[in-house]
Design a protein around this motif. Structure first.
Motif, PDB file in Angstrom:
ATOM      1  N   ASP A  39     -36.316 -40.593  65.168  1.00 25.96           N
ATOM      2  CA  ASP A  39     -35.126 -39.784  65.419  1.00 25.96           C
ATOM      3  C   ASP A  39     -35.491 -38.297  65.318  1.00 25.96           C
ATOM      4  OD1 ASP A  39     -32.745 -38.238  64.962  1.00 25.96           O
ATOM      5  OD2 ASP A  39     -31.680 -40.075  64.430  1.00 25.96           O
ATOM      6  N   PRO A  40     -35.451 -37.560  66.437  1.00 30.86           N
ATOM      7  CA  PRO A  40     -35.834 -36.141  66.422  1.00 30.86           C
ATOM      8  C   PRO A  40     -34.966 -35.278  65.507  1.00 30.86           C
ATOM      9  CG  PRO A  40     -35.832 -36.966  68.665  1.00 30.86           C
ATOM     10  CD  PRO A  40     -35.195 -38.030  67.812  1.00 30.86           C
ATOM     11  N   GLU A  41     -33.684 -35.604  65.391  1.00 30.13           N
ATOM     12  CA  GLU A  41     -32.789 -34.836  64.514  1.00 30.13           C
ATOM     13  C   GLU A  41     -33.191 -35.005  63.053  1.00 30.13           C
ATOM     14  OE1 GLU A  41     -29.689 -32.702  62.683  1.00 30.13           O
ATOM     15  OE2 GLU A  41     -30.576 -32.559  64.675  1.00 30.13           O
ATOM     16  N   LYS A  42     -33.414 -36.241  62.642  1.00 31.18           N
ATOM     17  CA  LYS A  42     -33.841 -36.496  61.262  1.00 31.18           C
ATOM     18  C   LYS A  42     -35.201 -35.845  60.995  1.00 31.18           C
ATOM     19  CE  LYS A  42     -31.434 -40.856  60.413  1.00 31.18           C
ATOM     20  NZ  LYS A  42     -31.585 -42.227  59.887  1.00 31.18           N
ATOM     21  N   ALA A  43     -36.088 -35.931  61.967  1.00 33.11           N
ATOM     22  CA  ALA A  43     -37.415 -35.342  61.814  1.00 33.11           C
ATOM     23  C   ALA A  43     -37.313 -33.828  61.652  1.00 33.11           C
ATOM     24  CB  ALA A  43     -38.298 -35.696  63.011  1.00 33.11           C
ATOM     25  N   TYR A  44     -36.446 -33.201  62.423  1.00 36.40           N
ATOM     26  CA  TYR A  44     -36.285 -31.743  62.335  1.00 36.40           C
ATOM     27  C   TYR A  44     -35.772 -31.341  60.947  1.00 36.40           C
ATOM     28  CZ  TYR A  44     -35.105 -26.959  63.551  1.00 36.40           C
ATOM     29  OH  TYR A  44     -35.039 -25.586  63.581  1.00 36.40           O
ATOM     30  N   VAL A  45     -34.744 -32.036  60.475  1.00 38.02           N
ATOM     31  CA  VAL A  45     -34.169 -31.714  59.163  1.00 38.02           C
ATOM     32  C   VAL A  45     -35.190 -31.970  58.050  1.00 38.02           C
ATOM     33  CG1 VAL A  45     -32.374 -32.349  57.480  1.00 38.02           C
ATOM     34  CG2 VAL A  45     -31.776 -32.044  59.895  1.00 38.02           C
ATOM     35  N   ALA A  46     -35.876 -33.099  58.105  1.00 36.25           N
ATOM     36  CA  ALA A  46     -36.904 -33.391  57.089  1.00 36.25           C
ATOM     37  C   ALA A  46     -38.016 -32.352  57.136  1.00 36.25           C
ATOM     38  CB  ALA A  46     -37.470 -34.795  57.290  1.00 36.25           C
ATOM     39  N   GLY A  47     -38.404 -31.937  58.340  1.00 35.04           N
ATOM     40  CA  GLY A  47     -39.420 -30.895  58.477  1.00 35.04           C
ATOM     41  C   GLY A  47     -38.957 -29.565  57.908  1.00 35.04           C
ATOM     42  N   LEU A  48     -37.699 -29.209  58.179  1.00 35.58           N
ATOM     43  CA  LEU A  48     -37.160 -27.960  57.637  1.00 35.58           C
ATOM     44  C   LEU A  48     -37.158 -27.962  56.113  1.00 35.58           C
ATOM     45  CD1 LEU A  48     -33.921 -26.891  59.589  1.00 35.58           C
ATOM     46  CD2 LEU A  48     -36.092 -25.652  59.420  1.00 35.58           C
ATOM     47  N   LEU A  49     -36.810 -29.104  55.525  1.00 39.96           N
ATOM     48  CA  LEU A  49     -36.579 -29.148  54.082  1.00 39.96           C
ATOM     49  C   LEU A  49     -37.743 -29.706  53.277  1.00 39.96           C
ATOM     50  CD1 LEU A  49     -32.828 -30.221  54.080  1.00 39.96           C
ATOM     51  CD2 LEU A  49     -33.801 -27.919  53.929  1.00 39.96           C
ATOM     52  N   HIS A  50     -38.846 -30.059  53.929  1.00 39.83           N
ATOM     53  CA  HIS A  50     -39.937 -30.716  53.198  1.00 39.83           C
ATOM     54  C   HIS A  50     -40.478 -29.851  52.058  1.00 39.83           C
ATOM     55  CE1 HIS A  50     -42.688 -28.214  55.555  1.00 39.83           C
ATOM     56  NE2 HIS A  50     -43.691 -28.645  54.790  1.00 39.83           N
ATOM     57  N   ASP A  51     -40.454 -28.535  52.196  1.00 36.36           N
ATOM     58  CA  ASP A  51     -40.963 -27.628  51.162  1.00 36.36           C
ATOM     59  C   ASP A  51     -39.855 -26.808  50.504  1.00 36.36           C
ATOM     60  OD1 ASP A  51     -43.638 -28.336  51.257  1.00 36.36           O
ATOM     61  OD2 ASP A  51     -44.279 -26.604  52.432  1.00 36.36           O
ATOM     62  N   CYS A  52     -38.620 -27.311  50.539  1.00 32.31           N
ATOM     63  CA  CYS A  52     -37.484 -26.515  50.040  1.00 32.31           C
ATOM     64  C   CYS A  52     -37.609 -26.153  48.563  1.00 32.31           C
ATOM     65  CB  CYS A  52     -36.156 -27.214  50.325  1.00 32.31           C
ATOM     66  SG  CYS A  52     -35.920 -28.817  49.525  1.00 32.31           S
ATOM     67  N   ALA A  53     -38.398 -26.891  47.784  1.00 29.68           N
ATOM     68  CA  ALA A  53     -38.591 -26.579  46.357  1.00 29.68           C
ATOM     69  C   ALA A  53     -39.970 -25.960  46.091  1.00 29.68           C
ATOM     70  CB  ALA A  53     -38.399 -27.842  45.520  1.00 29.68           C
ATOM     71  N   LYS A  54     -40.706 -25.626  47.124  1.00 28.96           N
ATOM     72  CA  LYS A  54     -42.092 -25.187  46.982  1.00 28.96           C
ATOM     73  C   LYS A  54     -42.250 -23.898  46.167  1.00 28.96           C
ATOM     74  CE  LYS A  54     -46.503 -25.442  48.203  1.00 28.96           C
ATOM     75  NZ  LYS A  54     -47.376 -26.566  47.948  1.00 28.96           N
ATOM     76  N   ASN A  55     -41.356 -22.954  46.328  1.00 28.70           N
ATOM     77  CA  ASN A  55     -41.491 -21.676  45.643  1.00 28.70           C
ATOM     78  C   ASN A  55     -40.642 -21.575  44.377  1.00 28.70           C
ATOM     79  OD1 ASN A  55     -41.870 -20.032  48.830  1.00 28.70           O
ATOM     80  ND2 ASN A  55     -43.466 -20.641  47.413  1.00 28.70           N
ATOM     81  N   PHE A  56     -40.225 -22.711  43.844  1.00 30.79           N
ATOM     82  CA  PHE A  56     -39.445 -22.712  42.601  1.00 30.79           C
ATOM     83  C   PHE A  56     -40.322 -22.293  41.425  1.00 30.79           C
ATOM     84  CE2 PHE A  56     -35.583 -25.758  43.145  1.00 30.79           C
ATOM     85  CZ  PHE A  56     -35.194 -25.088  44.290  1.00 30.79           C
ATOM     86  N   SER A  57     -39.769 -21.504  40.556  1.00 29.44           N
ATOM     87  CA  SER A  57     -40.464 -21.143  39.316  1.00 29.44           C
ATOM     88  C   SER A  57     -40.416 -22.336  38.359  1.00 29.44           C
ATOM     89  CB  SER A  57     -39.764 -19.952  38.659  1.00 29.44           C
ATOM     90  OG  SER A  57     -38.453 -20.341  38.247  1.00 29.44           O
ATOM     91  N   ALA A  58     -41.247 -22.291  37.332  1.00 28.15           N
ATOM     92  CA  ALA A  58     -41.242 -23.361  36.326  1.00 28.15           C
ATOM     93  C   ALA A  58     -39.863 -23.463  35.668  1.00 28.15           C
ATOM     94  CB  ALA A  58     -42.320 -23.098  35.277  1.00 28.15           C
ATOM     95  N   GLU A  59     -39.215 -22.338  35.473  1.00 24.14           N
ATOM     96  CA  GLU A  59     -37.884 -22.338  34.863  1.00 24.14           C
ATOM     97  C   GLU A  59     -36.861 -23.017  35.766  1.00 24.14           C
ATOM     98  OE1 GLU A  59     -39.729 -19.374  35.303  1.00 24.14           O
ATOM     99  OE2 GLU A  59     -40.540 -19.530  33.265  1.00 24.14           O
ATOM    100  N   ARG A  60     -36.968 -22.737  37.050  1.00 23.66           N
ATOM    101  CA  ARG A  60     -36.014 -23.343  37.991  1.00 23.66           C
ATOM    102  C   ARG A  60     -36.262 -24.840  38.118  1.00 23.66           C
ATOM    103  NH1 ARG A  60     -34.534 -21.158  43.944  1.00 23.66           N
ATOM    104  NH2 ARG A  60     -32.604 -22.315  44.175  1.00 23.66           N
ATOM    105  N   VAL A  61     -37.512 -25.265  38.101  1.00 24.10           N
ATOM    106  CA  VAL A  61     -37.832 -26.694  38.122  1.00 24.10           C
ATOM    107  C   VAL A  61     -37.188 -27.364  36.915  1.00 24.10           C
ATOM    108  CG1 VAL A  61     -39.688 -28.395  37.842  1.00 24.10           C
ATOM    109  CG2 VAL A  61     -39.970 -26.493  39.456  1.00 24.10           C
TER     110      VAL A  61
END
Length: 192
Positions: A39-61
């Motif tokens: 499903d291209p729509e699901k793939a696009y959304v998963a691709g957009l959000l795959h790193d949504c927590a990547k730049n979280f600080s240790a405190e935010r985690v």
């Protein structure tokens, strides 16, 4: 949340390099999904959000883990680079309104892979490795396998390359990656 709203929020959450990578993964995931029957729509959304927590600080985690009762995978204590993948589905669900379990699972396994991956999980893993901004030595061969239609071969090659990279850095290899690679190899042997 619309794609535009997701993109606007990600632009405030991610550094410039990670934001550019995210847009590349989303486009690559959508392209691969259209080609390989996901499903291209699901793939696009998963691709957009795959790193949504990547730049979280240790405190935010820590804050998110406490707020949403998240117990991170035990390997996250030893390999901090894994945290974003395992926390990502929680962020996607609670901050971006994603309720689709297939998308959330693709985000969760985009770094390690897993045994018996779904088509969407496979494509997000591969899109993360092959988006146009990546410059790794193994990419020409990996992209050639995809051009030939060999998604599972590309996955084996991608997992093998990733495992070797992690070992060369002296880090722990997550068991999901080993199980994913072994499963794919055994399955290919059975079907050849």
């Amino acid at each position: 949340m619309t794609h535009e709203e997701m993109i606007a929020r990600l632009k405030t959450e991610l550094n410039e390099h990670r934001f550019s990578h995210t847009l590349g993964v989303a486009a690559e995931a959508q392209r691969l999904a259209a080609r390989f029957g996901a499903d291209p729509e699901k793939a696009y959304v998963a691709g957009l959000l795959h790193d949504c927590a990547k730049n979280f600080s240790a405190e935010r985690v820590k804050e998110y883990c406490e707020k949403y009762s998240v117990t991170l995978d035990p390997y996250c204590d030893k390999e901090k680079a894994l945290i974003h993948a395992f926390l990502g589905p929680v962020v996607a669900k609670n901050d971006y309104g994603v309720g689709d379990e297939e998308i959330l699972s693709a985000i969760y396994y985009h770094t390690t892979g897993k045994e018996n991956m779904t088509p969407l999980e496979k494509l997000i893993y591969i899109a993360d490795m092959t988006e146009p901004g990546r410059k790794m030595d193994y990419l020409p061969e990996l992209r050639a396998m995809l051009d030939d239609g060999d998604v599972d071969g590309a996955l084996v090659y991608g997992l093998s390359s990733s495992i070797c990279y992690v070992i060369k850095k002296g880090n722990l290899v997550h068991p999901h990656s080993i199980h994913a690679r072994n499963y794919l190899i055994e399955n290919r042997r059975k079907n050849s």
